[in-house]
Design an enzyme around this catalytic site. Structure first.
Site, PDB file in Angstrom:
ATOM      1  N   ASP A 187       0.852  -1.187   0.000  1.00  0.00           N
ATOM      2  CA  ASP A 187       0.000   0.000   0.000  1.00  0.00           C
ATOM      3  C   ASP A 187       0.886   1.235   0.000  1.00  0.00           C
ATOM      4  O   ASP A 187       2.070   1.167   0.340  1.00  0.00           O
ATOM      5  CB  ASP A 187      -0.880   0.007   1.262  1.00  0.00           C
ATOM      6  CG  ASP A 187      -2.107  -0.874   1.089  1.00  0.00           C
ATOM      7  OD1 ASP A 187      -2.381  -1.275  -0.045  1.00  0.00           O
ATOM      8  OD2 ASP A 187      -2.775  -1.154   2.099  1.00  0.00           O
ATOM      9  N   LYS A 195      -3.844   3.196  -3.291  1.00  0.00           N
ATOM     10  CA  LYS A 195      -4.945   3.746  -4.085  1.00  0.00           C
ATOM     11  C   LYS A 195      -4.920   5.261  -4.125  1.00  0.00           C
ATOM     12  O   LYS A 195      -5.808   5.895  -4.633  1.00  0.00           O
ATOM     13  CB  LYS A 195      -6.261   3.258  -3.502  1.00  0.00           C
ATOM     14  CG  LYS A 195      -6.372   1.750  -3.557  1.00  0.00           C
ATOM     15  CD  LYS A 195      -7.782   1.297  -3.319  1.00  0.00           C
ATOM     16  CE  LYS A 195      -7.853  -0.190  -3.096  1.00  0.00           C
ATOM     17  NZ  LYS A 195      -7.199  -0.602  -1.845  1.00  0.00           N
ATOM     18  N   MET A 250      -8.247   7.736   9.508  1.00  0.00           N
ATOM     19  CA  MET A 250      -8.791   8.378   8.297  1.00  0.00           C
ATOM     20  C   MET A 250      -9.800   9.471   8.668  1.00  0.00           C
ATOM     21  O   MET A 250     -10.973   9.416   8.272  1.00  0.00           O
ATOM     22  CB  MET A 250      -9.437   7.321   7.385  1.00  0.00           C
ATOM     23  CG  MET A 250      -8.416   6.352   6.825  1.00  0.00           C
ATOM     24  SD  MET A 250      -9.154   5.065   5.813  1.00  0.00           S
ATOM     25  CE  MET A 250      -9.677   3.911   7.067  1.00  0.00           C
TER      26      MET A 250
HETATM   27  C1  LIG Z   1      -6.280   2.602   5.463  1.00  0.00           C
HETATM   28  S1  LIG Z   1      -5.952   3.042   7.124  1.00  0.00           S
HETATM   29  C2  LIG Z   1      -4.797   1.807   7.530  1.00  0.00           C
HETATM   30  C3  LIG Z   1      -4.610   1.606   9.004  1.00  0.00           C
HETATM   31  C4  LIG Z   1      -3.573   0.551   9.320  1.00  0.00           C
HETATM   32  N1  LIG Z   1      -3.989  -0.752   8.872  1.00  0.00           N
HETATM   33  C5  LIG Z   1      -3.223   0.488  10.804  1.00  0.00           C
HETATM   34  O1  LIG Z   1      -3.457  -0.537  11.460  1.00  0.00           O
HETATM   35  O2  LIG Z   1      -2.670   1.475  11.313  1.00  0.00           O
HETATM   36  C6  LIG Z   1      -4.945   4.460   6.902  1.00  0.00           C
HETATM   37  C7  LIG Z   1      -5.049   5.415   8.078  1.00  0.00           C
HETATM   38  O3  LIG Z   1      -4.210   4.967   9.135  1.00  0.00           O
HETATM   39  C8  LIG Z   1      -3.681   6.083   9.807  1.00  0.00           C
HETATM   40  N2  LIG Z   1      -2.219   6.048   9.687  1.00  0.00           N
HETATM   41  C9  LIG Z   1      -1.480   5.113   9.062  1.00  0.00           C
HETATM   42  N3  LIG Z   1      -0.163   5.363   9.237  1.00  0.00           N
HETATM   43  C10 LIG Z   1      -0.084   6.497   9.981  1.00  0.00           C
HETATM   44  C11 LIG Z   1       0.985   7.251  10.523  1.00  0.00           C
HETATM   45  N4  LIG Z   1       2.258   6.889  10.340  1.00  0.00           N
HETATM   46  N5  LIG Z   1       0.690   8.374  11.243  1.00  0.00           N
HETATM   47  C12 LIG Z   1      -0.593   8.737  11.458  1.00  0.00           C
HETATM   48  N6  LIG Z   1      -1.647   8.055  10.980  1.00  0.00           N
HETATM   49  C13 LIG Z   1      -1.395   6.945  10.261  1.00  0.00           C
HETATM   50  C14 LIG Z   1      -4.274   7.333   9.153  1.00  0.00           C
HETATM   51  O4  LIG Z   1      -5.453   7.681   9.859  1.00  0.00           O
HETATM   52  C15 LIG Z   1      -4.576   6.815   7.775  1.00  0.00           C
HETATM   53  O5  LIG Z   1      -5.566   7.609   7.143  1.00  0.00           O
END
Ligand SMILES: C[S@@+](CC[C@H](N)C(=O)[O-])C[C@H]1O[C@@H](n2cnc3c(N)ncnc32)[C@H](O)[C@@H]1O
Length: 242
Positions: A40, A62, A177
């Protein structure tokens, strides 16, 4: 347990929130052995640089500005490679089972009778709390932890979650998100019964060199003060960030 990638097998794995030190040894071993890697867009270049030189890497994020790849196209890539006997590392940010459309990929794998494994990762909520040095639960302030998203399958429905009644006062709420309309989101939460003075922290790019922390209250949450995406919000009385 043999954690090297096996022929014809798909690994739905979590790469953690960004810092390569938060990878599991299992994912590291898969990066070193998988034939095909489908990451991703939130999986960092630093993590992908740990892949072996012979691996084929096809980014399937995406929102990386490329023509959008559909979920169905990701399934085809994953299934065809496995059916041809290749090992496939489907690498997602954080944990693969949290807001990662894993359910759809698991259904596709089961439907095609492809052997697969789920490899857990550190979800952003846990890594963010560690960076902020705050508990998510607390004996006197939070006996519940809610992982939520403000984003729905139909993207136009952003900010439509019905918060009212869903949020006990003794809960910590973590919003993945969150979109960019933080003020509207905060007002929705306040009108659902959460006190305006409840601590609220927005952490952007958690665990990376560009990490940005904004600590405030729900009533004062200001759109302009939040760092760039990806952002996660931590809200609740257990969240103690000076
Ligand atoms: C599609 S979701 C995936 C979440 C992921 N599977 C998890 O367990 O953290 C993507 C969201 O995760 C959060 N996210 C992922 N990486 C991040 C990071 N390094 N810092 C802050 N938010 C993050 C944000 O809210 C982002 O919009």
């Amino acid at each position: 347990m043999n954690v090297a990638a096996q022929p014809g097998t798909v690994y739905l794995a979590g790469a953690g929130p960004g810092d390569p030190n938060l990878l599991t040894l299992w994912v590291l071993r898969l990066l070193e052995t998988a034939d095909l890697i489908l990451p991703d867009d939130l999986v960092s270049a630093e993590i992908l640089s740990l892949a072996h030189a012979g691996a084929e890497v096809i980014p399937v994020g995406k929102r990386c500005g490329q023509p959008r790849i559909t979920q169905a196209e990701i399934h085809v890539l994953m299934l065809e490679a496995a059916q041809a006997g290749r090992s496939v590392l489907r690498l997602k940010s954080g944990d693969p089972l949290i807001f990662g459309r894993a359910g759809e990929e698991i259904a596709a794998l089961r439907g095609a009778k492809i052997p697969f494994e789920i490899v857990p990762g550190i979800t952003t909520a846990f890594a963010a709390a560690a960076r902020l040095k705050t508990p998510l639960t607390d004996r006197s302030a939070a006996s519940k932890l809610i992982l939520a998203t403000a984003h729905h399958a139909a993207e136009k429905l952003e900010l439509t979650p019905k918060w009212a009644g869903a949020l006990p006062k003794d809960a910590t709420l973590v919003i993945y998100m969150p979109g960019r309309r933080f003020r509207v989101l905060a007002e929705d939460l306040i009108s659902s019964g959460i006190a305006g003075e409840t601590p609220c922290v927005a952490i952007s790019k958690a665990t990376t060199l560009d990490e940005h922390v904004y600590s405030t209250t729900l009533a004062r949450l200001d759109d302009g003060a939040v760092g760039p995406a990806p952002v996660i919000l931590l809200i609740g009385n257990a969240i103690q960030v000076p």
